[in-house]
Each structure stands twice: as C-alpha cells, then as structure tokens.
Design a protein around this motif. Sequence first.
Motif, PDB file in Angstrom:
ATOM      1  N   PHE C 438     -39.810 -49.522  11.046  1.00 34.79           N
ATOM      2  CA  PHE C 438     -41.227 -49.349  11.387  1.00 34.79           C
ATOM      3  C   PHE C 438     -41.734 -50.488  12.273  1.00 34.79           C
ATOM      4  CE2 PHE C 438     -40.873 -47.103   7.256  1.00 34.79           C
ATOM      5  CZ  PHE C 438     -41.220 -45.832   7.690  1.00 34.79           C
ATOM      6  N   VAL C 439     -41.319 -51.712  11.964  1.00 33.85           N
ATOM      7  CA  VAL C 439     -41.757 -52.874  12.749  1.00 33.85           C
ATOM      8  C   VAL C 439     -41.311 -52.711  14.201  1.00 33.85           C
ATOM      9  CG1 VAL C 439     -41.219 -55.325  13.142  1.00 33.85           C
ATOM     10  CG2 VAL C 439     -42.032 -54.568  10.903  1.00 33.85           C
ATOM     11  N   ARG C 440     -40.065 -52.259  14.393  1.00 35.50           N
ATOM     12  CA  ARG C 440     -39.570 -52.048  15.756  1.00 35.50           C
ATOM     13  C   ARG C 440     -40.460 -51.045  16.486  1.00 35.50           C
ATOM     14  NH1 ARG C 440     -36.271 -48.202  17.898  1.00 35.50           N
ATOM     15  NH2 ARG C 440     -35.354 -48.761  19.906  1.00 35.50           N
ATOM     16  N   GLU C 441     -40.782 -49.931  15.832  1.00 38.35           N
ATOM     17  CA  GLU C 441     -41.618 -48.907  16.467  1.00 38.35           C
ATOM     18  C   GLU C 441     -43.023 -49.425  16.752  1.00 38.35           C
ATOM     19  OE1 GLU C 441     -41.626 -45.252  14.316  1.00 38.35           O
ATOM     20  OE2 GLU C 441     -39.771 -44.630  15.340  1.00 38.35           O
ATOM     21  N   ASP C 442     -43.593 -50.137  15.783  1.00 30.64           N
ATOM     22  CA  ASP C 442     -44.975 -50.608  15.941  1.00 30.64           C
ATOM     23  C   ASP C 442     -45.079 -51.684  17.020  1.00 30.64           C
ATOM     24  OD1 ASP C 442     -45.785 -48.842  14.055  1.00 30.64           O
ATOM     25  OD2 ASP C 442     -46.090 -50.297  12.445  1.00 30.64           O
ATOM     26  N   ILE C 443     -44.038 -52.493  17.172  1.00 29.89           N
ATOM     27  CA  ILE C 443     -44.047 -53.497  18.241  1.00 29.89           C
ATOM     28  C   ILE C 443     -43.872 -52.806  19.594  1.00 29.89           C
ATOM     29  CG2 ILE C 443     -42.748 -55.414  19.268  1.00 29.89           C
ATOM     30  CD1 ILE C 443     -42.319 -56.524  16.449  1.00 29.89           C
ATOM     31  N   LEU C 444     -42.976 -51.820  19.645  1.00 30.25           N
ATOM     32  CA  LEU C 444     -42.762 -51.095  20.908  1.00 30.25           C
ATOM     33  C   LEU C 444     -44.026 -50.356  21.348  1.00 30.25           C
ATOM     34  CD1 LEU C 444     -39.143 -49.651  20.469  1.00 30.25           C
ATOM     35  CD2 LEU C 444     -39.889 -51.386  22.120  1.00 30.25           C
ATOM     36  N   SER C 445     -44.767 -49.826  20.362  1.00 29.35           N
ATOM     37  CA  SER C 445     -45.978 -49.072  20.714  1.00 29.35           C
ATOM     38  C   SER C 445     -47.170 -49.987  20.946  1.00 29.35           C
ATOM     39  CB  SER C 445     -46.312 -48.071  19.599  1.00 29.35           C
ATOM     40  OG  SER C 445     -46.841 -48.766  18.477  1.00 29.35           O
ATOM     41  N   GLY C 446     -47.008 -51.275  20.632  1.00 32.14           N
ATOM     42  CA  GLY C 446     -48.115 -52.211  20.834  1.00 32.14           C
ATOM     43  C   GLY C 446     -49.077 -52.303  19.660  1.00 32.14           C
ATOM     44  N   LYS C 447     -48.768 -51.589  18.568  1.00 33.51           N
ATOM     45  CA  LYS C 447     -49.656 -51.605  17.389  1.00 33.51           C
ATOM     46  C   LYS C 447     -49.704 -53.004  16.781  1.00 33.51           C
ATOM     47  CE  LYS C 447     -50.318 -49.230  13.000  1.00 33.51           C
ATOM     48  NZ  LYS C 447     -49.645 -48.432  11.978  1.00 33.51           N
ATOM     49  N   ILE C 448     -48.543 -53.664  16.714  1.00 35.15           N
ATOM     50  CA  ILE C 448     -48.500 -55.054  16.261  1.00 35.15           C
ATOM     51  C   ILE C 448     -47.689 -55.865  17.269  1.00 35.15           C
ATOM     52  CG2 ILE C 448     -48.712 -54.526  13.796  1.00 35.15           C
ATOM     53  CD1 ILE C 448     -45.670 -54.982  13.525  1.00 35.15           C
ATOM     54  N   LYS C 449     -47.885 -57.187  17.244  1.00 41.14           N
ATOM     55  CA  LYS C 449     -47.114 -58.008  18.193  1.00 41.14           C
ATOM     56  C   LYS C 449     -45.935 -58.704  17.518  1.00 41.14           C
ATOM     57  CE  LYS C 449     -50.067 -62.158  17.930  1.00 41.14           C
ATOM     58  NZ  LYS C 449     -50.876 -61.711  16.761  1.00 41.14           N
ATOM     59  N   ASN C 450     -46.029 -58.886  16.196  1.00 42.52           N
ATOM     60  CA  ASN C 450     -44.911 -59.544  15.516  1.00 42.52           C
ATOM     61  C   ASN C 450     -44.936 -59.269  14.015  1.00 42.52           C
ATOM     62  OD1 ASN C 450     -46.963 -61.120  14.492  1.00 42.52           O
ATOM     63  ND2 ASN C 450     -46.475 -62.928  15.704  1.00 42.52           N
ATOM     64  N   ALA C 451     -43.862 -59.635  13.344  1.00 45.49           N
ATOM     65  CA  ALA C 451     -43.780 -59.509  11.881  1.00 45.49           C
ATOM     66  C   ALA C 451     -42.823 -60.566  11.358  1.00 45.49           C
ATOM     67  CB  ALA C 451     -43.276 -58.117  11.489  1.00 45.49           C
ATOM     68  N   MET C 452     -43.169 -61.114  10.192  1.00 47.00           N
ATOM     69  CA  MET C 452     -42.264 -62.073   9.549  1.00 47.00           C
ATOM     70  C   MET C 452     -41.592 -61.387   8.359  1.00 47.00           C
ATOM     71  SD  MET C 452     -42.976 -65.785   7.756  1.00 47.00           S
ATOM     72  CE  MET C 452     -42.837 -66.883   9.154  1.00 47.00           C
ATOM     73  N   VAL C 453     -40.271 -61.443   8.343  1.00 47.33           N
ATOM     74  CA  VAL C 453     -39.503 -60.819   7.264  1.00 47.33           C
ATOM     75  C   VAL C 453     -38.956 -61.922   6.365  1.00 47.33           C
ATOM     76  CG1 VAL C 453     -37.555 -59.333   6.713  1.00 47.33           C
ATOM     77  CG2 VAL C 453     -38.905 -58.902   8.776  1.00 47.33           C
ATOM     78  N   VAL C 454     -39.263 -61.816   5.079  1.00 50.29           N
ATOM     79  CA  VAL C 454     -38.862 -62.853   4.132  1.00 50.29           C
ATOM     80  C   VAL C 454     -37.904 -62.257   3.101  1.00 50.29           C
ATOM     81  CG1 VAL C 454     -39.685 -64.548   2.454  1.00 50.29           C
ATOM     82  CG2 VAL C 454     -41.110 -63.953   4.422  1.00 50.29           C
ATOM     83  N   GLY C 455     -36.755 -62.875   2.919  1.00 48.32           N
ATOM     84  CA  GLY C 455     -35.822 -62.460   1.874  1.00 48.32           C
ATOM     85  C   GLY C 455     -35.745 -63.545   0.817  1.00 48.32           C
ATOM     86  N   LYS C 456     -35.793 -63.127  -0.454  1.00 46.51           N
ATOM     87  CA  LYS C 456     -35.718 -64.105  -1.549  1.00 46.51           C
ATOM     88  C   LYS C 456     -34.571 -63.717  -2.480  1.00 46.51           C
ATOM     89  CE  LYS C 456     -39.996 -63.699  -3.118  1.00 46.51           C
ATOM     90  NZ  LYS C 456     -41.113 -64.082  -3.986  1.00 46.51           N
TER      91      LYS C 456
END
Lengths: 43, 109, 511
Positions: C438-456
Amino acid sequence: MSILNGKKVIIIGDRDGVPGPAIEECAKTAGAEVVFSSTECFV
Amino acid sequence: MDLENQRRVKEFAEQYGPENVVVLLGAAEGEASGLAAETVTAGDPTYAGPLTGVSLGLTVYHVCEEEVKAEFDPAVYDEQVGMMEMVLDVDDIASEMQSIRDEYCKYLG
Amino acid sequence: MNAVIKGAGYALVHTPDMVIHNGTTQTTERIVNPESEYLKALPDHLRTFEQAVAYYPNQTYIGNLTPDELGAIPAPWNEQECPLTSRYGKFGQIMPQEEFLLLMQACDVFDLVILDAAFVAEHKAALAANEIIDDSIMARIKDGVAPAEIEKAVNEEHAEGLYHNNKLVGAVKRAHDIDTNLSAHVMHENLASKASNVVAILHAIKNAGIAKEDVEYVIDCAEEACGDMNQRGGGNFAKSVAEIAGLVNASGSDIRGFCAAPAHTMISAASLVAAGSYKTVIVTSGGCTAKLGMNGKDHVKKGLPILEDVLGGFAVVLGQDDGVNPIVNLNILGRHKVGSGSGPQQVTEALVFDALDRNGMKVTDIDKFAGELHNSDVLKPAGGGDPAEGFFKVVAAAAIKRGDMEKAAMKTFVKEHGMVGWAPTQGHIPSGVPCLGFVREDILSGKIKNAMVVGKGSLFLGRMTNLFDGVSFVVEANPGKKEEEKGVSEEEVKSLIAKALKDFAAGLLAE
C-alpha cells in the motif's frame, strides 16, 4: 507499610506494555530484591 | 501466563515463602493484567500451566499502580515507565488489579 | 545508487486442520490436558475457506481493501458481513488448504511428503488452475499413494499427518531416525513455511513486472530454522524457495531476528542493491504453523471463530533506482542498540527519534508509521490489546515527552500518521512489512510522500539475551531521475548559450 522493601520480587513484564528490565530498574530503587524478571509476548 | 513463567513463580513462592514474594506486572491492558494477577493468586484460569488449581495468593501489583509507584525513585520511574502512562489505560488496569487483590491476595499488610 | 521497491506479493493460506494438529496452543493442550473442553469445542469454531476469504482483514492483506477503508469499518470485523469474496487480490491470494497440501508435496525434494492418490486426483486441477502455479511446479506433483501407506507412516513411523476436513489425506515423514531437527514435526513446519513462501514470491515477481531470471539474490526472514543436529539453523530456506520458484540466477541466504527480521532484511537487501552487489534482491518469508490458533482458547471461550487459521507469506522485490518507484532511504535508519535500554521511551528514541534527529526531521515529517500491524480482532479478545494502535500511541507519547508535540495532539497523530492492523498473528509477518504494498502505491499516486516501517523483536524468547530488538527504515517518493536529467540539461543549455554569447562578444571586441 512498604510493599516492596525487603521483598523478593518476581517480574512479569510485557513487550507491548512495560518490559521486564524496565520494571526491574524501578523495583531495585524500592529496596526490593529482584529474583526473577521475564517479559511476555502475546504475538 | 507463559507456562515456564508459571513454573518459576511457583518455585520462588515455595523457596522464599509466599508471604515474602511480590509479583510486579507490566501488562498492556486491564484484562491481561487481571488474568496474570489471577494466575499468581487464585491459580491459572486457562487450566494449562503449573499454577492450575494452585492458589498462591501472592501480593501482586501492576508497575503503574500508585501504591508501588510511590515506592520507586521518581526519576527512574519516569525514565523507565513514565511515558507509558500516556499509552496505557492506567485506571482500568488499577481497578482490575484491585478487584483481584481484594478477592485472592493472602498476604496484604 | 538507491534501492527502490518494485513490487510486493502477499499470500494467506487457509489451514484449518493444521490449527488442530500443528498449532502449539493445541499440541500443548493435548499433552497437558487431553480431555479438555477446549479441544472438544475447537472444531466447531473453525471457519470454512469461504468465511476466511470473506473477512475484511484478510481482504486487506491481499490488497482488495486499503488500510484506510478497513479503518472506516467498525471493528470487530469478524462481526461484519464482508461483501468482498474473491480469493485473489491485486497483491496476492488466499490459498485453500487442499491446494496447499499439494504445493507442500511439490516443494518437498526428499520424498518426505506423501498424499492420498484420490486426494491428489481430486484437487490437482484446482492447483493447476491457480494463477501463479506454472507447469514446472505441476510437474513436481506425484500421483499419490494408497491410504494404507499413509496410515502406516503416521501410526508406525512417526510421520506427521496431513489432514483435510478432519480426514487423514497425507503425511510428512521424518527425515532422520534419531535427529530431532529432522523430525516429522520439524519437516512439516519447514515445508509449510517453504510452500507459503513460494506463493508469496511468485506473486511479488508478477506484481513487480520482472522476469524470474532477473532475480540475483533472495533473503528469507521467517522464524523457522532448518538444518540437522550438527547445524540446527544452517538454512537456507531462501535458496530452496528460489529453486521451486524457478529463479535460476538467484543465490540466497536467511536472516533471523524474530519479528524484527523482515525490517532487518529490508535494510540488508536495500544495502546490497545500493552497493551494486546485486541488481535485484527479494526479501521473502513464508508462514508459521506453530502460531495457528495461538489465542484460540480465548476465542473459543468468547464464542468467536478461530481467527488464527491462516498462514501468512510476503515478498518484496527491491531493484536499482528506476527514477519512478519509491526509494528505501538508507540515511534514515533507526536501530535499537545493545546500550539503548529497554524502557519504552528509550526503545522509541532508538527506533524512531534518533534516525529523525540525525536527519533534522520532526515526527510529523513522516506521513505514515507502520509498526506491528496485527489484526486487533485476534488480540483484543485475548487480552493482547491493539498493538498496531499501541505503537502509534507510544510514538506520540515519546514525542510529547520530548516536547515535540502537545498532549492534545495525540489522538489526531495516531489517526493521521498511523493505520489499523490487518495481518494475522504470524510473528514476523505483521511486523511493518504488510504496509509496503500500500505504501508503494500511495507514494506513487502522491497520496503520501514517505513512511517509516518499524520492526520489533522479542529476543528474550530464545533465552540467549534479555535485550529487546528492533530496526526501522523509511520509504520515500523517488525524486525522479528523468526530471533531474531534464533540469540539468536545461541548465546546461542555458550556460552553453551564455558561453557562446560571451565568446561571440569577446570575438567582436577582439575585432
């Protein structure tokens, strides 16, 4: 009367709440002896 | 509660005497706190672990409860736990814990 | 060279019979309490394949519903009628158990999996019709054996039974007489991980639009271990999966780190691409049979269906900068260090704020955070709360503690910068990575500019250290190589004209 001072403390922390080692740091300041500290994981 | 943890709790209660042991919890919400507290007082409510049918009646608190919080060094508490008061429903946790203590704890002062 | 995310694949496998026979909550219960009410009630709480498909969180996992759309539907979602009933989605699929058992046999190259000949005959066509299964995999399917052979293997030779609709239809044999690392139980677990991984990786390749031959390296980040008594976690799931998937030019290896492994692996894979070591790297993982029905006791006690009835798999294709796809920014990496401390605030500083501070960024400069995207339907009834929401609250609380945010802004921050969770409780599977499609699609469409992914990760479960662990990375919009080139060339043209004019003028003066 104190709850923790002089007692043997068992810690059951939670990785999505407060983890064991963080509780351990607190318990030590209350004069308790930590005999066991563990962290549970629901996931 | 994890079965290995139940076994350790049982062993320590036998080794030191249940009246000398206090359990501190860090669970993320009220119901989970209540279940863990019930396990070390009335016995394992899931009937799976070594504490099944074993009523230790240990004194048990959640680390965020006022009674134990008052005994910690405030600076250490603030650094290690403080922030979680904004995240956890402390009132709900405290009321669950209180009701378990009222019913099952055997060694409260 | 930047590494970009070219595409992702997501797979769920509905395995209700494995809930009963292979989930550790159930196998433990059978040992300590064989006559328990829970084990008796369990079969009545299992969902059909159609019910597992028509379930909002599962539809989100395969891409037929966005996290925002899921968030708009009132939880608990298992109480909602879901009109989405397709087993396929734009990111992947939900595979039924019968197809999966055949695929497990196809993934076994040591003659350990045997299936009932009638069962194979009945379901072979269905697997062949699966949109990502090709002839090379179908060629691996054997005709099957007589039921008596399966019964003998299970009853006399310590094989692990394979069941469908509560009927014994096959078995996984042990791979060694005395080595517990090659026991039937372990082989079953590992083959299930491998087979579900294959489904995810094939979808990822399809979605990324690359050829199988393009893949140079595969990294598996599951939580299982394969090896024998002399090297218990020797590996290499990755290469074994690449073999079945037909990635003839790929090598691979496994990275482990509990639930944090997918994030660790994304960083490693992006670094390999950025360094030019390999052009195309796939981060991939299959699912975990042990975790099936993990919170089943609470679900049954509360009259709910067993919601942990699916294995999860995911795969992400990383490639060289194409000027279009979102970049994994290796300058904004967070990591929990040995000396970071274990208090929630210290952990959050290490995972989120240290990386932002180093780059002069504020917490609100990140459009979306993704922590542990667990489906709250599963954990809330079990007293596990909502770890997805919990993580965003922790980030907000840490920001408030630092004086970066007003306390009143917490609720809006969680809503605007967080997301609901939808992934099954398969340990590593929900850990940040379900958002990448989803992040890839939303960045490609311009909906969001970035996202931080956190693994614990809960390292303490391995009893080697009490330390906590986690890492984070940021995915961001690609500034676009082409535009950059165009900009440069315009500048160049201007300076060339200016130079020509100057030269011309100088020439005139000289004359």
